[in-house]
Design a protein around this motif. Sequence first.
Motif, PDB file in Angstrom:
ATOM      1  N   CYS A   1       0.821  -1.223   0.000  1.00 50.51           N
ATOM      2  CA  CYS A   1       0.000   0.000   0.000  1.00 50.51           C
ATOM      3  C   CYS A   1       0.851   1.269   0.000  1.00 50.51           C
ATOM      4  O   CYS A   1       0.309   2.368   0.087  1.00 50.51           O
ATOM      5  N   ALA A   2       2.178   1.120  -0.076  1.00 41.80           N
ATOM      6  CA  ALA A   2       3.110   2.257  -0.075  1.00 41.80           C
ATOM      7  C   ALA A   2       2.962   3.109   1.187  1.00 41.80           C
ATOM      8  O   ALA A   2       2.926   4.338   1.135  1.00 41.80           O
ATOM      9  N   ALA A   3       2.862   2.422   2.323  1.00 36.62           N
ATOM     10  CA  ALA A   3       2.782   3.129   3.604  1.00 36.62           C
ATOM     11  C   ALA A   3       4.154   3.692   3.964  1.00 36.62           C
ATOM     12  O   ALA A   3       5.181   3.215   3.463  1.00 36.62           O
ATOM     13  N   GLU A   4       4.159   4.728   4.803  1.00 41.38           N
ATOM     14  CA  GLU A   4       5.415   5.291   5.295  1.00 41.38           C
ATOM     15  C   GLU A   4       5.365   5.275   6.818  1.00 41.38           C
ATOM     16  O   GLU A   4       4.308   5.462   7.406  1.00 41.38           O
ATOM     17  N   ARG A   5       6.545   5.084   7.425  1.00 46.54           N
ATOM     18  CA  ARG A   5       6.576   4.925   8.880  1.00 46.54           C
ATOM     19  C   ARG A   5       6.176   6.183   9.638  1.00 46.54           C
ATOM     20  O   ARG A   5       5.754   6.117  10.781  1.00 46.54           O
ATOM     21  N   GLU A   6       6.283   7.338   8.986  1.00 42.49           N
ATOM     22  CA  GLU A   6       5.918   8.599   9.648  1.00 42.49           C
ATOM     23  C   GLU A   6       4.408   8.797   9.698  1.00 42.49           C
ATOM     24  O   GLU A   6       3.929   9.708  10.361  1.00 42.49           O
ATOM     25  N   MET A   7       3.678   7.962   8.956  1.00 42.32           N
ATOM     26  CA  MET A   7       2.226   8.167   8.889  1.00 42.32           C
ATOM     27  C   MET A   7       1.566   7.851  10.224  1.00 42.32           C
ATOM     28  O   MET A   7       2.020   6.997  10.965  1.00 42.32           O
ATOM     29  N   ARG A   8       0.438   8.537  10.478  1.00 41.78           N
ATOM     30  CA  ARG A   8      -0.386   8.185  11.639  1.00 41.78           C
ATOM     31  C   ARG A   8      -1.600   7.435  11.111  1.00 41.78           C
ATOM     32  O   ARG A   8      -2.301   7.914  10.227  1.00 41.78           O
ATOM     33  N   MET A   9      -1.803   6.247  11.674  1.00 43.33           N
ATOM     34  CA  MET A   9      -2.876   5.397  11.149  1.00 43.33           C
ATOM     35  C   MET A   9      -3.930   5.124  12.215  1.00 43.33           C
ATOM     36  O   MET A   9      -3.625   5.100  13.406  1.00 43.33           O
TER      37      MET A   9
ATOM     38  N   VAL B   1       4.780   1.298  12.741  1.00 44.21           N
ATOM     39  CA  VAL B   1       4.114   2.570  12.454  1.00 44.21           C
ATOM     40  C   VAL B   1       3.066   2.806  13.529  1.00 44.21           C
ATOM     41  O   VAL B   1       2.534   1.856  14.114  1.00 44.21           O
ATOM     42  N   PHE B   2       2.768   4.084  13.795  1.00 43.92           N
ATOM     43  CA  PHE B   2       1.764   4.421  14.812  1.00 43.92           C
ATOM     44  C   PHE B   2       0.379   3.989  14.349  1.00 43.92           C
ATOM     45  O   PHE B   2      -0.033   4.318  13.244  1.00 43.92           O
ATOM     46  N   MET B   3      -0.314   3.250  15.204  1.00 44.85           N
ATOM     47  CA  MET B   3      -1.662   2.786  14.850  1.00 44.85           C
ATOM     48  C   MET B   3      -2.559   2.905  16.067  1.00 44.85           C
ATOM     49  O   MET B   3      -2.293   2.315  17.099  1.00 44.85           O
TER      50      MET B   3
ATOM     51  N   ILE C   1      -6.309  13.059  16.273  1.00 48.72           N
ATOM     52  CA  ILE C   1      -5.105  12.448  15.686  1.00 48.72           C
ATOM     53  C   ILE C   1      -4.787  13.025  14.302  1.00 48.72           C
ATOM     54  O   ILE C   1      -3.646  13.080  13.890  1.00 48.72           O
ATOM     55  N   LYS C   2      -5.821  13.442  13.564  1.00 52.76           N
ATOM     56  CA  LYS C   2      -5.663  13.882  12.172  1.00 52.76           C
ATOM     57  C   LYS C   2      -4.833  12.856  11.381  1.00 52.76           C
ATOM     58  O   LYS C   2      -3.709  13.132  10.957  1.00 52.76           O
ATOM     59  N   PRO C   3      -5.412  11.672  11.205  1.00 50.41           N
ATOM     60  CA  PRO C   3      -4.637  10.559  10.638  1.00 50.41           C
ATOM     61  C   PRO C   3      -4.298  10.745   9.153  1.00 50.41           C
ATOM     62  O   PRO C   3      -5.000  11.459   8.435  1.00 50.41           O
ATOM     63  N   ASP C   4      -3.211  10.075   8.739  1.00 50.00           N
ATOM     64  CA  ASP C   4      -2.858   9.999   7.316  1.00 50.00           C
ATOM     65  C   ASP C   4      -3.593   8.833   6.657  1.00 50.00           C
ATOM     66  O   ASP C   4      -3.807   8.824   5.457  1.00 50.00           O
ATOM     67  N   VAL C   5      -3.885   7.817   7.497  1.00 53.00           N
ATOM     68  CA  VAL C   5      -4.465   6.580   6.956  1.00 53.00           C
ATOM     69  C   VAL C   5      -5.641   6.138   7.834  1.00 53.00           C
ATOM     70  O   VAL C   5      -5.513   6.090   9.054  1.00 53.00           O
TER      71      VAL C   5
ATOM     72  N   PHE D   1     -15.455  19.483   8.820  1.00 49.88           N
ATOM     73  CA  PHE D   1     -14.162  19.341   9.508  1.00 49.88           C
ATOM     74  C   PHE D   1     -13.095  19.024   8.457  1.00 49.88           C
ATOM     75  O   PHE D   1     -13.220  18.060   7.713  1.00 49.88           O
ATOM     76  N   PRO D   2     -12.054  19.852   8.355  1.00 48.03           N
ATOM     77  CA  PRO D   2     -11.033  19.582   7.336  1.00 48.03           C
ATOM     78  C   PRO D   2     -10.111  18.442   7.756  1.00 48.03           C
ATOM     79  O   PRO D   2      -9.752  18.333   8.932  1.00 48.03           O
ATOM     80  N   LEU D   3      -9.762  17.584   6.815  1.00 46.88           N
ATOM     81  CA  LEU D   3      -8.836  16.485   7.109  1.00 46.88           C
ATOM     82  C   LEU D   3      -7.843  16.350   5.948  1.00 46.88           C
ATOM     83  O   LEU D   3      -7.754  15.310   5.290  1.00 46.88           O
ATOM     84  N   PRO D   4      -7.072  17.435   5.671  1.00 51.58           N
ATOM     85  CA  PRO D   4      -6.172  17.402   4.514  1.00 51.58           C
ATOM     86  C   PRO D   4      -5.028  16.408   4.681  1.00 51.58           C
ATOM     87  O   PRO D   4      -4.384  16.046   3.694  1.00 51.58           O
ATOM     88  N   SER D   5      -4.805  15.935   5.937  1.00 55.75           N
ATOM     89  CA  SER D   5      -3.716  14.972   6.170  1.00 55.75           C
ATOM     90  C   SER D   5      -4.009  13.611   5.559  1.00 55.75           C
ATOM     91  O   SER D   5      -3.105  12.817   5.315  1.00 55.75           O
ATOM     92  N   LEU D   6      -5.287  13.321   5.300  1.00 58.02           N
ATOM     93  CA  LEU D   6      -5.680  11.974   4.872  1.00 58.02           C
ATOM     94  C   LEU D   6      -5.080  11.621   3.506  1.00 58.02           C
ATOM     95  O   LEU D   6      -5.251  12.340   2.527  1.00 58.02           O
ATOM     96  N   ARG D   7      -4.342  10.505   3.454  1.00 54.48           N
ATOM     97  CA  ARG D   7      -3.701  10.107   2.196  1.00 54.48           C
ATOM     98  C   ARG D   7      -4.120   8.728   1.721  1.00 54.48           C
ATOM     99  O   ARG D   7      -4.017   8.413   0.545  1.00 54.48           O
ATOM    100  N   LYS D   8      -4.546   7.900   2.668  1.00 53.85           N
ATOM    101  CA  LYS D   8      -4.959   6.556   2.254  1.00 53.85           C
ATOM    102  C   LYS D   8      -6.178   6.097   3.043  1.00 53.85           C
ATOM    103  O   LYS D   8      -6.275   6.343   4.250  1.00 53.85           O
ATOM    104  N   ILE D   9      -7.072   5.418   2.329  1.00 52.86           N
ATOM    105  CA  ILE D   9      -8.189   4.748   2.971  1.00 52.86           C
ATOM    106  C   ILE D   9      -8.037   3.277   2.601  1.00 52.86           C
ATOM    107  O   ILE D   9      -8.014   2.933   1.417  1.00 52.86           O
ATOM    108  N   VAL D  10      -7.857   2.429   3.612  1.00 53.38           N
ATOM    109  CA  VAL D  10      -7.634   1.008   3.339  1.00 53.38           C
ATOM    110  C   VAL D  10      -8.869   0.236   3.792  1.00 53.38           C
ATOM    111  O   VAL D  10      -9.295   0.354   4.939  1.00 53.38           O
TER     112      VAL D  10
END
Length: 495
Positions: A155-163, A187-189, A210-214, A234-243
């Motif tokens: 899924c091309a996750a990155e360790r800095e992401m908040r999930m 990774v943070f989950m 949390i304003k998660p990335d995933v 509510f803005p959530l511009p941090s969101l990059r992936k929905i799994v």
Amino acid sequence: MNRHDRWPSHPTSLHEWQLARLRSYLSTTVLPFSAHYRALFDKEHVAPAMLRCLDDLRRIPFTSKSDFLPGTDGADPVRDFVLKPDRAVLSRRPATLLRVLLHGRAAVSESFEQEFRPLLLTSTTGRSAVPIPFLFTAHDLDNLRLAGARIMRVCAAEREMRMMNLFPFAPHLAFWLTHYASLGFGVFMLGTGGGKAMGTDGNLRLIRKIKPDVLIGMPTFLYHVLNELAHERFPLPSLRKIVLGGEKAPSGMRRKLRALARELGAEHVDVLRTYGFTEAKMAWAECPFHEDAGSAGYHIHPDLALIEIVDPKTGEPRGEGEPGEIVFTPLDARGSVVLRYRTGDCIDGGLFHEPCPFCGRHVPRLMGEISRSSEVRDLQFGKLKGTLVDFNHLEHILDNAEHIGTWQLEIRKRNDDPLEVDELVLHVTKTDSTDNDHLHAALDARFVSEMEIHLNRIEVHSTEELRERQGVGTQLKEQRVVDHRPAAEKGVTHA
Ligand SMILES: [Zn+2]
């Protein structure tokens, strides 16, 4: 255990490599310790050495859900699928003798504990059947962590992401796989336990904080959550992936989730699907792709699983890229083990061995849409004979339909009279001001042209009403199809 994702890239060599792995796994691990398969291989006069090519796999009879059902004598066959080690047999393994010499008896005894003692249980969700428990040993949990970390990488996750893990907290694969994936990948989950554990409000509160990335969860629940955030603006511009996992996610649902994410200010969101099931004790993911280029398929871990595609009626093997039923054989499982397990899931694009056009990985890929054969139901639209209706197809039509948000299909008896014919009622929320009659006419026309059945009625509801109907926050799985006919009439059948 193979921890290095190393296997031959050419399909023919990969098959030979997987078969060699299977022969060794069967002779050292499964047949000595599995009561069910020892008896079955004896009865069929099959030995691991006979399995030289993929076609030879046919010598092993399929295992299916019906093999787990208790007999009339009260015997529980599920236990016979659990590997129960015999110390005398274990001590004769060549690897054991060497390990005793190198590390001593206590260390070897401890390694048997790791390999065979069950530590965790997940079970099937069993909407219509009894839940079937599957056991994991420490060895399996290592593989769960490994398979989970690979899903993260695919899924091309990155360790800095908040999930955030929004799967329901329950003894079900989805929640635990997600948990172990985060440990394996590092990774943070944050696991909320889903709607049932914290309610929709509890989940929303944590997302705002949390304003998660995933976001990871079931499609229907994630849709509700994102819809609420969109209502609140509510803005959530941090969101990059929905799994997505736990239920089907047709392209229409993925498109709706992407549109909601855009409303929240998240411009480029990958909506990724996973496919897994209790009996596999793992799952597989799609890699990020562009919607117009189509899906790259679910990436299978070839050292942990051997997937076959067979004709759902005859059980005969299908060729590369041919549609059929997914059959699963583990290559390194302990605890509960099933061989040539018939999932009842059909994939319309089949299995491919070409490298992935997006990420270049050399792994088998399951392509296309998955449908469950258990979702074919017998409906009495006329007094004389029943009609087999494929609810996979109906769900697909509804998820792709314009103007509607979430929905629920209800099967009921006309006027609640048990002697009357069946009716299909669609409960929906609308996403725009389309006229109700117009919506009914358009959907009914599609039901007729694609399925040759009529939609009797549409009832439009508010988001809250539909959420209550679907059991969001109160049920483990959102109820998208409900059958309100008397129990004996619920014709759930296998295609
Ligand atoms: Zn890929």
